[in-house]
Design a protein around this motif. Structure first.
Motif, PDB file in Angstrom:
ATOM      1  N   ALA A 190       0.839  -1.211   0.000  1.00 36.30           N
ATOM      2  CA  ALA A 190       0.000   0.000   0.000  1.00 36.30           C
ATOM      3  C   ALA A 190       0.869   1.255   0.000  1.00 36.30           C
ATOM      4  O   ALA A 190       0.606   2.205  -0.748  1.00 36.30           O
ATOM      5  CB  ALA A 190      -0.922   0.006   1.207  1.00 36.30           C
ATOM      6  N   MET A 191       1.913   1.260   0.812  1.00 35.05           N
ATOM      7  CA  MET A 191       2.741   2.467   0.895  1.00 35.05           C
ATOM      8  C   MET A 191       3.556   2.665  -0.376  1.00 35.05           C
ATOM      9  O   MET A 191       3.618   3.779  -0.906  1.00 35.05           O
ATOM     10  CB  MET A 191       3.700   2.401   2.098  1.00 35.05           C
ATOM     11  CG  MET A 191       3.069   2.625   3.455  1.00 35.05           C
ATOM     12  SD  MET A 191       1.996   4.074   3.623  1.00 35.05           S
ATOM     13  CE  MET A 191       3.088   5.409   3.312  1.00 35.05           C
ATOM     14  N   MET A 192       4.175   1.603  -0.886  1.00 38.44           N
ATOM     15  CA  MET A 192       5.071   1.766  -2.040  1.00 38.44           C
ATOM     16  C   MET A 192       4.308   2.100  -3.318  1.00 38.44           C
ATOM     17  O   MET A 192       4.719   2.970  -4.079  1.00 38.44           O
ATOM     18  CB  MET A 192       5.888   0.486  -2.273  1.00 38.44           C
ATOM     19  CG  MET A 192       6.966   0.222  -1.249  1.00 38.44           C
ATOM     20  SD  MET A 192       8.128   1.573  -0.993  1.00 38.44           S
ATOM     21  CE  MET A 192       9.011   1.607  -2.523  1.00 38.44           C
ATOM     22  N   ALA A 193       3.221   1.399  -3.555  1.00 44.88           N
ATOM     23  CA  ALA A 193       2.551   1.563  -4.846  1.00 44.88           C
ATOM     24  C   ALA A 193       1.489   2.653  -4.826  1.00 44.88           C
ATOM     25  O   ALA A 193       1.170   3.231  -5.860  1.00 44.88           O
ATOM     26  CB  ALA A 193       1.926   0.245  -5.271  1.00 44.88           C
ATOM     27  N   LEU A 254      11.599  12.182  -2.513  1.00 41.20           N
ATOM     28  CA  LEU A 254      10.659  12.498  -1.434  1.00 41.20           C
ATOM     29  C   LEU A 254       9.651  11.352  -1.265  1.00 41.20           C
ATOM     30  O   LEU A 254       9.311  10.958  -0.144  1.00 41.20           O
ATOM     31  CB  LEU A 254       9.921  13.792  -1.819  1.00 41.20           C
ATOM     32  CG  LEU A 254       9.309  14.638  -0.715  1.00 41.20           C
ATOM     33  CD1 LEU A 254      10.358  15.034   0.304  1.00 41.20           C
ATOM     34  CD2 LEU A 254       8.679  15.893  -1.303  1.00 41.20           C
ATOM     35  N   THR A 255       9.226  10.806  -2.393  1.00 38.05           N
ATOM     36  CA  THR A 255       8.253   9.713  -2.362  1.00 38.05           C
ATOM     37  C   THR A 255       8.858   8.468  -1.711  1.00 38.05           C
ATOM     38  O   THR A 255       8.220   7.833  -0.858  1.00 38.05           O
ATOM     39  CB  THR A 255       7.795   9.391  -3.801  1.00 38.05           C
ATOM     40  OG1 THR A 255       7.236  10.573  -4.350  1.00 38.05           O
ATOM     41  CG2 THR A 255       6.761   8.296  -3.837  1.00 38.05           C
ATOM     42  N   ILE A 256      10.090   8.126  -2.096  1.00 34.72           N
ATOM     43  CA  ILE A 256      10.742   6.944  -1.521  1.00 34.72           C
ATOM     44  C   ILE A 256      10.890   7.125  -0.006  1.00 34.72           C
ATOM     45  O   ILE A 256      10.600   6.212   0.781  1.00 34.72           O
ATOM     46  CB  ILE A 256      12.132   6.727  -2.181  1.00 34.72           C
ATOM     47  CG1 ILE A 256      11.969   6.395  -3.663  1.00 34.72           C
ATOM     48  CG2 ILE A 256      12.924   5.643  -1.445  1.00 34.72           C
ATOM     49  CD1 ILE A 256      11.341   5.051  -3.965  1.00 34.72           C
ATOM     50  N   LEU A 257      11.302   8.329   0.396  1.00 39.71           N
ATOM     51  CA  LEU A 257      11.469   8.582   1.834  1.00 39.71           C
ATOM     52  C   LEU A 257      10.122   8.519   2.562  1.00 39.71           C
ATOM     53  O   LEU A 257      10.032   8.018   3.688  1.00 39.71           O
ATOM     54  CB  LEU A 257      12.147   9.936   2.061  1.00 39.71           C
ATOM     55  CG  LEU A 257      13.619   9.976   1.621  1.00 39.71           C
ATOM     56  CD1 LEU A 257      14.155  11.395   1.659  1.00 39.71           C
ATOM     57  CD2 LEU A 257      14.471   9.075   2.521  1.00 39.71           C
ATOM     58  N   ALA A 258       9.079   9.027   1.882  1.00 41.45           N
ATOM     59  CA  ALA A 258       7.749   8.970   2.491  1.00 41.45           C
ATOM     60  C   ALA A 258       7.307   7.513   2.631  1.00 41.45           C
ATOM     61  O   ALA A 258       6.717   7.126   3.658  1.00 41.45           O
ATOM     62  CB  ALA A 258       6.747   9.748   1.631  1.00 41.45           C
ATOM     63  N   CYS A 259       7.590   6.710   1.622  1.00 42.06           N
ATOM     64  CA  CYS A 259       7.228   5.283   1.686  1.00 42.06           C
ATOM     65  C   CYS A 259       7.943   4.628   2.867  1.00 42.06           C
ATOM     66  O   CYS A 259       7.336   3.851   3.624  1.00 42.06           O
ATOM     67  CB  CYS A 259       7.633   4.573   0.396  1.00 42.06           C
ATOM     68  SG  CYS A 259       6.664   5.083  -1.008  1.00 42.06           S
ATOM     69  N   MET A 260       9.228   4.954   3.011  1.00 37.31           N
ATOM     70  CA  MET A 260       9.989   4.370   4.114  1.00 37.31           C
ATOM     71  C   MET A 260       9.394   4.780   5.459  1.00 37.31           C
ATOM     72  O   MET A 260       9.234   3.952   6.371  1.00 37.31           O
ATOM     73  CB  MET A 260      11.459   4.797   4.028  1.00 37.31           C
ATOM     74  CG  MET A 260      12.216   4.027   2.950  1.00 37.31           C
ATOM     75  SD  MET A 260      13.793   4.785   2.523  1.00 37.31           S
ATOM     76  CE  MET A 260      14.626   4.720   4.086  1.00 37.31           C
ATOM     77  N   ILE A 298       7.714   5.404  -8.287  1.00 37.64           N
ATOM     78  CA  ILE A 298       8.591   6.469  -8.802  1.00 37.64           C
ATOM     79  C   ILE A 298       7.973   7.112 -10.050  1.00 37.64           C
ATOM     80  O   ILE A 298       7.953   8.347 -10.182  1.00 37.64           O
ATOM     81  CB  ILE A 298       9.997   5.902  -9.105  1.00 37.64           C
ATOM     82  CG1 ILE A 298      10.680   5.536  -7.778  1.00 37.64           C
ATOM     83  CG2 ILE A 298      10.848   6.907  -9.872  1.00 37.64           C
ATOM     84  CD1 ILE A 298      11.995   4.832  -7.925  1.00 37.64           C
ATOM     85  N   PHE A 299       7.435   6.271 -10.932  1.00 37.29           N
ATOM     86  CA  PHE A 299       6.818   6.819 -12.145  1.00 37.29           C
ATOM     87  C   PHE A 299       5.635   7.721 -11.786  1.00 37.29           C
ATOM     88  O   PHE A 299       5.471   8.807 -12.344  1.00 37.29           O
ATOM     89  CB  PHE A 299       6.358   5.671 -13.060  1.00 37.29           C
ATOM     90  CG  PHE A 299       5.807   6.164 -14.363  1.00 37.29           C
ATOM     91  CD1 PHE A 299       6.655   6.634 -15.362  1.00 37.29           C
ATOM     92  CD2 PHE A 299       4.435   6.201 -14.603  1.00 37.29           C
ATOM     93  CE1 PHE A 299       6.146   7.115 -16.553  1.00 37.29           C
ATOM     94  CE2 PHE A 299       3.922   6.689 -15.791  1.00 37.29           C
ATOM     95  CZ  PHE A 299       4.788   7.138 -16.778  1.00 37.29           C
ATOM     96  N   LYS A 300       4.851   7.239 -10.829  1.00 36.50           N
ATOM     97  CA  LYS A 300       3.706   8.060 -10.385  1.00 36.50           C
ATOM     98  C   LYS A 300       4.199   9.403  -9.856  1.00 36.50           C
ATOM     99  O   LYS A 300       3.624  10.455 -10.144  1.00 36.50           O
ATOM    100  CB  LYS A 300       2.944   7.336  -9.273  1.00 36.50           C
ATOM    101  CG  LYS A 300       1.933   6.332  -9.776  1.00 36.50           C
ATOM    102  CD  LYS A 300       1.178   5.789  -8.591  1.00 36.50           C
ATOM    103  CE  LYS A 300       0.101   4.808  -9.005  1.00 36.50           C
ATOM    104  NZ  LYS A 300      -0.615   4.264  -7.863  1.00 36.50           N
ATOM    105  N   SER A 301       5.255   9.367  -9.058  1.00 35.70           N
ATOM    106  CA  SER A 301       5.729  10.620  -8.449  1.00 35.70           C
ATOM    107  C   SER A 301       6.187  11.605  -9.519  1.00 35.70           C
ATOM    108  O   SER A 301       5.996  12.817  -9.376  1.00 35.70           O
ATOM    109  CB  SER A 301       6.846  10.345  -7.440  1.00 35.70           C
ATOM    110  OG  SER A 301       8.013   9.961  -8.120  1.00 35.70           O
TER     111      SER A 301
END
Lengths: 353, 249
Positions: A190-193, A254-260, A298-301
């Motif tokens: 849920a968080m990653m995608a 920012l997205t990757i960090l938010a997912c983490m 990443i593509f979405k971001s």
């Protein structure tokens, strides 16, 4: 007989009393004696001028007399202005005509000009990749810091909380089925995608989308964009393209960090409510996390970054004069950016399902 | 015969079915200080914005330096605008840049000059408008008069042969206005600039203008020299000069 004064403070009362009098009286001819009136202002004068018209509704004829010179001068100065103030655009049209006009206006004012802007920005974004001459030194970095880096604390905090709440709410259901360990799958996927890119985009739209719209709208209102144009500088290229680059560079990180942060939030909830230790949680993570989910996020971001900057720019350039216009543009930009981000999320979600 | 720099022919503009300009034609020759004069709402700023190519195309033609404004594409526009300096009513300096950065901007973007030469040029232009001390200041730190002088410095940084001024004297005290007028006169005399100015300031017009274009209700009611304008039989123009010099309407 009118006494003392007829000013803005007692005109309404005077008209009300007179209306009552006209309604009750049997007389068809009345005289208004202004002999004792010694003070009148614009409201009083206009009320006196309107009396014959009001009385005519009750089939009464009015005669106004004995006004002194001072009062007469005031009444001469403040007369009803016989100018037709009709709005030339005010036309009585049928429902379908109005609907047709509104639809056509929406398409030309919003859809078509939005598409023009998108094509313009795409063109300059690609062209300026190979030409650095027209880019101000350090501007892309400034924008990257402003749009991405400065948003990091709030985005991470929100993602952490949402990850925590998501895991918390799910834990009650999963426990019922003895499927505790699936909290890892649920939170991570849920968080990653989905949630990571979406939360980041919504936070950035609220934070930077509004600021982009306000900045451009203010520049337009204060003729700064005109000044750029007459200096031979393209405002899109000069103002917007660095923002595009800045957001495209930072939003994926920012997205990757938010997912983490969201996953850590989920791990905290799993530890306290489902007895899934962080060790179990993070050991299971590689089993459920596919490369496709990361790349989708990443593509979405990247798409969201583009949408946020373009929407802010579009509403910034659409501003009507004045401070109120800047406020309206900013609000519209945020609302439209969030709506478009959610719609794009749906489309991309279907595409990458 | 002097070279014709600006040629506006049969320009007609309407917004939302309201006719703003009707069949406007006039020309400006090299070295002239032409003043576009008229009541508020008469269409002066609309004319200016059409000359600058800031408004959508309208019926009629605007030719500047032989270039039809309607035919400006991205590449031509860049070269064309280098020949113009525009001095906006509120300065229109970019608030995120210092005064020096604002003034240097056209040079940085359009030339390959080294940074030290650009800095020297900025200092020279700032000195020309008596604003040396504002080099590192931001526009928000300047007073109204200083802002206008900084805007003038930016407008002339590329030594343009043609300078447009949109109500340069608005909001200035008489002394600052006279200083600004002197600066504009010097620019014309020393650099041979042609100046087109939209203004209401009759004292300023009397000081510097040598051509008057009077706009009344969207039409050109008068075009001629300052001397001819002062004795014109157009009642609205006569009223402008009479009231502007302290007489009664």
């Amino acid at each position: 007989m009118l006494n003392n004064k007829l000013t803005i403070s007692n005109t309404a009362e005077f008209l009300h009393d007179l209306d009552n009098l006209f309604r009750k009286t049997k007389e068809t001819n009345l005289t208004i004696d202004l002999a004792k009136l010694n003070e009148i202002d614009s409201a009083g004068s206009l009320a006196i001028h309107q009396l014959p018209e009001i009385a005519a509704k009750y089939h009464i004829s009015i005669k106004i007399e004995n006004a002194d010179e001072k009062i007469k001068r005031k009444m001469e100065l403040f007369r009803p202005v016989a100018v037709n103030f009709t709005n030339p655009r005010e036309k009585k049209e049928g429902l379908f005509m109005v609907l047709g006009e509104k639809t056509s206006h929406f398409f030309t004012e919003y859809v078509i000009s939005f598409l023009y802007l998108v094509s313009d920005i795409l063109y300059w974004s690609i062209k300026d990749l190979f030409s650095r001459k027209h880019r101000r030194k350090g501007e892309v970095i400034n924008q990257a810091i402003s749009i991405g880096v400065n948003a990091l604390p709030i985005v991470m905090a929100m993602a952490f909380i949402i990850g925590l709440v998501l895991a918390l709410q799910s834990s009650f259901q999963l426990r019922n089925f003895g499927a505790n360990v699936y909290i890892v799958d649920l939170t991570v996927i849920a968080m990653m995608a989905e949630m990571g890119p979406l939360i980041t985009a919504i936070m950035v739209a609220g934070r930077s989308g509004s600021s982009i719209a306000a900045e451009i709208a203010t520049m337009k209102v204060t003729a700064e964009t005109d000044a750029l144009q007459t200096m031979g500088l393209n405002p899109i290229r000069f103002v917007v393209i660095p923002k595009i680059y800045g957001s495209l560079i930072t939003l994926p990180f920012l997205t990757i960090l938010a997912c983490m942060a969201g996953i850590i939030g989920g791990a905290v909830a799993a530890n306290f409510y489902l007895d899934i230790t962080p060790e179990i949680f993070f050991n299971r993570m590689p089993l459920v996390l596919y490369q496709k989910d990361i790349l989708t996020g990443i593509f979405k971001s990247l798409c969201f970054a583009f949408i946020i900057v373009i929407t802010g720019t579009f509403f910034g350039f659409k501003v009507k004069e004045g401070a109120e216009g800047v406020g309206k543009s900013t609000t519209s930009a945020v609302v439209a950016a969030i709506a478009l981000v959610i719609i794009a999320d749906l489309v991309l979600g279907i595409l990458f399902y | 015969m002097q070279e014709k720099i600006i040629d506006v022919k049969n320009l007609s503009v309407s917004f939302d079915e309201r006719q703003i300009l009707e069949d406007v034609s006039f020309s400006v020759n090299q070295g002239e200080i032409a003043v576009i004069l008229g009541e508020s709402g008469s269409g002066k700023s609309t004319i200016l914005k059409h000359m600058l190519g800031l408004f959508p195309l309208a019926p009629g033609t605007v030719t500047i330096f032989g270039q039809d404004i309607a035919e400006l594409d991205e590449d031509i526009a860049m070269k064309f605008y280098r020949k113009l300096g525009v001095f906006y009513q509120n300065g229109a300096l970019l608030n995120s840049l210092t005064v020096a950065e604002n003034i240097a901007l056209p040079l940085e973007q359009h030339t390959d000059l080294p940074a030290d030469i650009i800095e020297d040029l900025v200092r020279t232009k700032l000195s020309l408008v008596n604003l040396n001390h504002a080099f590192h200041l931001y526009p928000s730190q300047l007073s109204g008069g200083m802002l206008k002088r900084a805007a003038l410095a930016r407008a002339i940084i590329m030594d343009p042969p043609l300078l447009f001024c949109d109500e340069p004297g608005a909001g200035l005290d008489p002394v600052s206005l006279a200083t600004l007028d002197e600066l504009i006169l010097n620019l014309r005399d020393q650099l041979g600039m042609t100046v087109v100015m939209v203004t209401h300031e009759v004292t300023s017009i009397l000081r510097i203008a040598n051509k008057v274009i009077f706009v009344n209700k969207g039409r050109i009611a008068f075009e001629g020299s300052l001397e001819e304008a002062q004795i014109s039989d157009v009642p609205e123009l006569r009223a402008f000069f009479r009231v502007g010099t302290g007489g009664k309407k």
